[in-house]
Design a protein around this motif. Structure first.
Motif, short mmCIF file in Angstrom:
data_model
loop_
_atom_site.label_atom_id
_atom_site.label_comp_id
_atom_site.label_asym_id
_atom_site.label_seq_id
_atom_site.Cartn_x
_atom_site.Cartn_y
_atom_site.Cartn_z
N PRO A 497 47.24 79.61 21.11
CA PRO A 497 48.27 80.62 20.83
C PRO A 497 49.49 80.54 21.76
O PRO A 497 50.63 80.66 21.30
CB PRO A 497 47.53 81.95 21.03
N GLU A 498 49.25 80.29 23.05
CA GLU A 498 50.37 80.29 24.00
C GLU A 498 51.23 79.03 23.83
O GLU A 498 52.46 79.10 23.89
CB GLU A 498 49.83 80.37 25.43
N TYR A 499 50.57 77.89 23.61
CA TYR A 499 51.34 76.66 23.41
C TYR A 499 52.10 76.72 22.07
O TYR A 499 53.24 76.28 21.96
CB TYR A 499 50.44 75.42 23.44
N SER A 500 51.45 77.31 21.08
CA SER A 500 52.10 77.50 19.77
C SER A 500 53.35 78.37 19.90
O SER A 500 54.38 78.10 19.28
CB SER A 500 51.10 78.13 18.80
N LYS A 501 53.24 79.41 20.72
CA LYS A 501 54.39 80.29 20.98
C LYS A 501 55.52 79.51 21.66
O LYS A 501 56.71 79.70 21.35
CB LYS A 501 53.92 81.46 21.88
N HIS A 502 55.14 78.63 22.59
CA HIS A 502 56.13 77.79 23.27
C HIS A 502 56.85 76.88 22.27
O HIS A 502 58.08 76.74 22.30
CB HIS A 502 55.44 76.95 24.35
N LEU A 503 56.07 76.26 21.36
CA LEU A 503 56.66 75.38 20.36
C LEU A 503 57.62 76.14 19.44
O LEU A 503 58.68 75.62 19.06
CB LEU A 503 55.58 74.69 19.52
N ARG A 506 60.81 76.43 20.90
CA ARG A 506 61.50 75.13 20.96
C ARG A 506 61.83 74.61 19.56
O ARG A 506 62.03 73.41 19.37
CB ARG A 506 60.62 74.09 21.69
N GLY A 507 61.86 75.50 18.58
CA GLY A 507 62.26 75.12 17.22
C GLY A 507 61.14 74.51 16.41
O GLY A 507 61.39 73.81 15.41
#
Length: 861
Positions: A497-503, A506-507
């Motif tokens: 979830p957190e990495y997905s939010k980061h992506l 980043r568009g």
């Protein structure tokens, strides 16, 4: 008047000029050269005749000595060898300059692969709207690296540039002067360059080639395809590794990283200042002149008096230039509007950063750093990491890592690697503040083996008091195993979830780097290329499933064994199952100077990359997709090639052969790059620690080019012997991917010369091993000619093979001398009393000849 065929243009504009100017060069009176210029052609002929008679390099040189040197002592012979090396090095430079000068004549700048070509195709097929949409979303990113695959010092590169201009003008007096200068200019550096020196050398190409060429390409597209509408997309992006690439390079410090970023900013502002001065001479009208003068002054102060201080912001520069544009249109009949818009195009492309400085580090270093960081928190009583963190499973660690935040101070750590790695994150922050986000916004993890490698890096960035980082974390998958599991690794990240939010911030884009060099070293030519192709399909599929746009960044080197060859054909061959919205490639060494070293070659090659994307996405969307049967054949071929390469790599003589019979250990003695030739500091040679450049380079010096063909012949032979040749034949003629793969392998064969090392066949220790290489070479050559329907290698690229043959003939004396020196070293090492001084002299001959042999291979990309 008809245009001559390409080979005739090559003969007329390159070959004939080389013979003329070389005859001038070899008669120039240099100090202490005596009759070297007269002896060198005789030695070349002696080498050619000797190898045809299957003589050894030692027999060839001894025969030459007896015939032409009048009872010369060993010292006199050695002296002549050094002089031959000096002469040959300079002949290579001359040929480079002549090829550069003739580039627009030999290559059709307006033909297939040019912008004009895609414009006409678009008009004919009524695909203008699709082409415009493509241009607004596509990117080409060339990333300049400092990998040491070229040996010219700065002064020599300057002479090549001046010589190219003089040859283009047929200025014989100037050419003679420059050849005399060339004869007196040292080719070797007494000290290794540091990463900042490497950066300064490459920034020359940014300022003098990429700046003008990129701007002209995009401006042409705006005027001729978008009817004057400004392209908002940064169609051409530049990347930069010197000063940011820490992988295996202990000399890259935080200070150097910041210094390189500042130099990049100063360089682009200098380009803007020069352009502003030129505009000032034209924009002299009322209401415009004062605005132009104000901008010129602010740019001047930012370049020459800044000491890190900027007297104008990017936003202010653009606002003022757009105001000038409006005034020109409204009040001055759009006079010089075209020049102003060309300037605005460049500012849109390069901002205040010029090129994005990538930070790169190896996952194995990150493992050590992160262990240090976790222990630091655990010892301080912090609750950021649970006390049992190191006992957790990978999935449990991923959950912990996705939630951590902190404010680390690198100075709190005693370990230098930990401190420098944490400081690199702080450096990204600082660079973004000064140069804008594009100044540094990518962190590449070499040797990425797991989702944990990515999440540790992501956590390390956020622990530097950067909760929502404007940084893309880029895993680099290199080994065959890592490539095969790459899509599983990315799925773990996409579902976090957190990495997905980061992506999402980043568009919803994820850049994934794939390394040809180490893939080839690990799995052989066919398996490396096929593994990367399949990995791209699997990564595209998994990324699309989660709504992520995958962007592939290819670590391509110069020779085919490192991903080089016909690069634009490779990209044009990718089908709809592979995401291809951006072409990102590393460019290095002789590939920079040969493919992007002049305005003409740079324009030609960037246009070819752009049109490869157009070909794949606009004109032939379904054409290049492999069928299930074709995929099965390629999988089988790769497997057969892999098994053959693996048995070869595991041969007990593999490492000893490289150590004793090749130039591998001499790479570390050259002062050509700041990076060590292997990752570890151990004395013994560990294959895993060996860098791809010295590995591939050593085979190239032997003229065996094993990584570019080994296993191909065995794989093809299986289909011939099992009466399935028609399947292979059809695949070659139907699949551009497979055809390009085999054509690049043909180039590796064309640049091989096994008679040079044929003496090894009789060596008691390595005779059998050499024979394995020879047999695979012969079989690969036979079957590649059969599948292509050719009588000779690279028959369909007559100018390419002609260039290779001229270069190989120029370099033949160096190769012979190098092998002679290696043989003498082995002889001297077997004597009861070691003559260490004489051994050192011959080792120097090996190292010196290594330079010229590598420089001569520039047409490998």
């Amino acid at each position: 008047m008809y245009t001559l065929p390409k080979i005739e243009r090559f003969n007329q504009d390159v070959l004939s000029k080389y013979h003329i100017y070389n005859s001038v060069f070899i008669t120039l009176p240099f100090d202490s050269i005596d009759n070297t210029g007269a002896l060198l052609p005789l030695f070349t002929e002696t080498c050619e005749t000797g190898f045809k008679k299957q003589e050894t390099p030692k027999e060839i040189f001894d025969f030459f000595s007896e015939r032409y040197l009048n009872n010369a002592s060993e010292t006199e012979k050695i002296d002549l060898m050094f002089r031959f090396i000096q002469y040959t090095e300079r002949q290579i430079v001359l040929f480079d300059a002549i090829e550069d000068a003739a580039f627009p004549e030999v290559n059709n700048m307006e033909g297939r692969g040019s912008l004009r070509d895609i414009k006409e195709k678009s008009d004919a097929k009524e695909k203008d709207d699709e082409l415009i949409e493509f241009l607004e979303n596509f990117n080409v990113r060339t990333v300049l690296t400092a990998h040491p695959t070229q040996f010219y010092p700065g002064p020599v590169l300057g002479i090549i540039n001046d010589l190219t201009d003089a040859i283009r003008l047929n200025d014989l007096l100037k050419i003679k002067e420059l050849l005399a200068q060339l004869g007196k200019t040292p080719f070797i550096q007494n000290e290794k360059p540091n990463p900042y020196d490497e950066a300064v050398s490459l920034i020359w190409y940014l300022e003098n080639v990429f700046y003008a060429t990129s701007g002209e390409i995009v401006h042409y597209l705006q005027k001729n395809i978008l009817q004057g509408k400004a392209i908002q997309n940064k169609l051409i992006k530049l990347g930069f590794w010197p000063g940011g690439d820490r992988d295996g390079n202990p000399f890259v410090t935080t200070e150097i990283t910041l210094k390189v970023a500042e130099r990049l900013r100063t360089s682009i502002l200098k380009c803007y200042y020069v352009e502003m001065r030129n505009l000032k001479r034209k924009l002299t009208f009322s209401g415009v002149d004062t605005l132009v003068s104000e901008l010129e002054q602010k740019l001047y102060r930012s370049v020459f008096y800044s000491k890190g201080e900027i007297y104008i912001t990017l936003e202010e520069l653009l606002t003022q230039l757009n105001l000038i544009r409006d005034i020109i249109i409204e009040k001055h009949q759009s006079l010089y509007l075209d020049e102003l818009e060309a300037f605005l195009v460049k500012i849109n492309l390069f901002g205040f950063h010029f090129a994005t400085l990538d930070i790169r580090q190896n996952s194995k270093i990150h493992d050590v750093v992160f262990k240090d960081v976790v222990n630091y928190y655990l010892n301080s009583g912090s609750q950021i990491f649970p006390a049992n963190y190191f006992e957790l499973s990978e999935d449990e660690k991923l959950i912990v890592l996705s939630k951590v935040k902190g404010d680390l101070n690198p100075a709190d750590f005693e370990d230098e690697i930990t401190r420098l790695t944490l400081e690199s994150v702080q450096a990204i922050k600082s660079i973004q503040k000064a140069n804008g986000e594009y100044g540094a916004n990518r962190y590449i993890i070499s040797n990425n083996e797991s989702a944990l490698n990515v999440m540790e890096t992501f956590a390390m960035i956020r622990l530097n008091n950067w909760e929502n980082p404007t940084v893309d974390v880029i895993p680099l998958f290199e080994s065959v195993d890592d490539l095969q599991s790459a899509h599983h690794i990315m799925e773990q990240l996409y579902t976090n979830p957190e990495y997905s939010k980061h992506l999402k911030a980043r568009g919803n884009k994820q850049t994934i780097m794939l390394g040809f060099s180490d893939g080839t070293k690990d799995g052989g030519y066919l398996m490396a290329n096929w593994s990367i192709y399949q990995a791209k399909i699997a990564l595209t599929e998994i990324s699309r499933k989660y709504g992520i746009k995958a962007i592939f960044f290819d670590g391509r080197g110069g020779p085919p064994a490192r991903g080089g060859g016909k690069t634009h054909k490779f990209y044009a061959s990718l089908g709809p199952k592979i995401e291809n919205n951006e072409i990102q490639i590393t460019v290095q060494g002789q590939t920079i100077s040969s493919n992007f070293g002049t305005l003409d070659s740079c324009r030609y090659n960037i246009e070819n990359l752009l049109t490869a994307g157009v070909t794949n996405q606009v004109f032939s969307k379904e054409k290049n997709e492999l069928s299930a049967d074709e995929t099965a054949i390629l999988t089988q071929l790769a497997g057969l090639g892999y098994d053959k390469y693996l048995s070869f790599k595991n041969h007990p003589k593999f490492i000893p052969y490289l150590e004793k019979m090749s130039t591998l250990k001499y790479y570390s003695k050259t002062n050509i790059g700041s990076r060590p030739s292997k990752r570890s500091k151990s004395e013994s040679l560990d294959f895993a620690d060996l860098r791809a450049i010295p590995f591939v380079g050593s085979w190239s010096q032997l003229k065996q080019n094993v990584p570019g063909f080994f296993g191909v012949g065995t794989a093809l032979k299986y289909f011939e012997e099992t009466n399935q040749w028609d399947k292979i034949h059809d695949l070659y003629h139907n699949s551009l991917f497979f055809k390009t793969l085999l054509e690049n392998s043909m180039m590796s064969l064309a640049k091989s010369f096994l008679p040079l090392t044929a003496y090894m066949r009789k060596d008691p220790e390595f005779g059998e091993f050499w024979q394995i290489i020879y047999d695979e070479f012969q079989e690969t050559k036979r079957l590649l000619l059969k599948i292509a329907g050719h009588k000779t290698l690279m028959e369909n690229y007559p100018d390419g093979i002609a260039s290779i043959q001229v270069r190989e003939r120029i370099v033949l004396p160096l190769l012979t001398i190098q092998q002679y020196a290696l043989l003498r070293i082995n002889e001297l090492n077997k004597e009861n009393e070691l003559n260490e001084e004489l051994i050192k002299v011959y080792e120097k001959i090996v190292t010196r000849s290594l330079f010229g042999n590598t420089n001569a291979s520039r047409n490998s990309a």
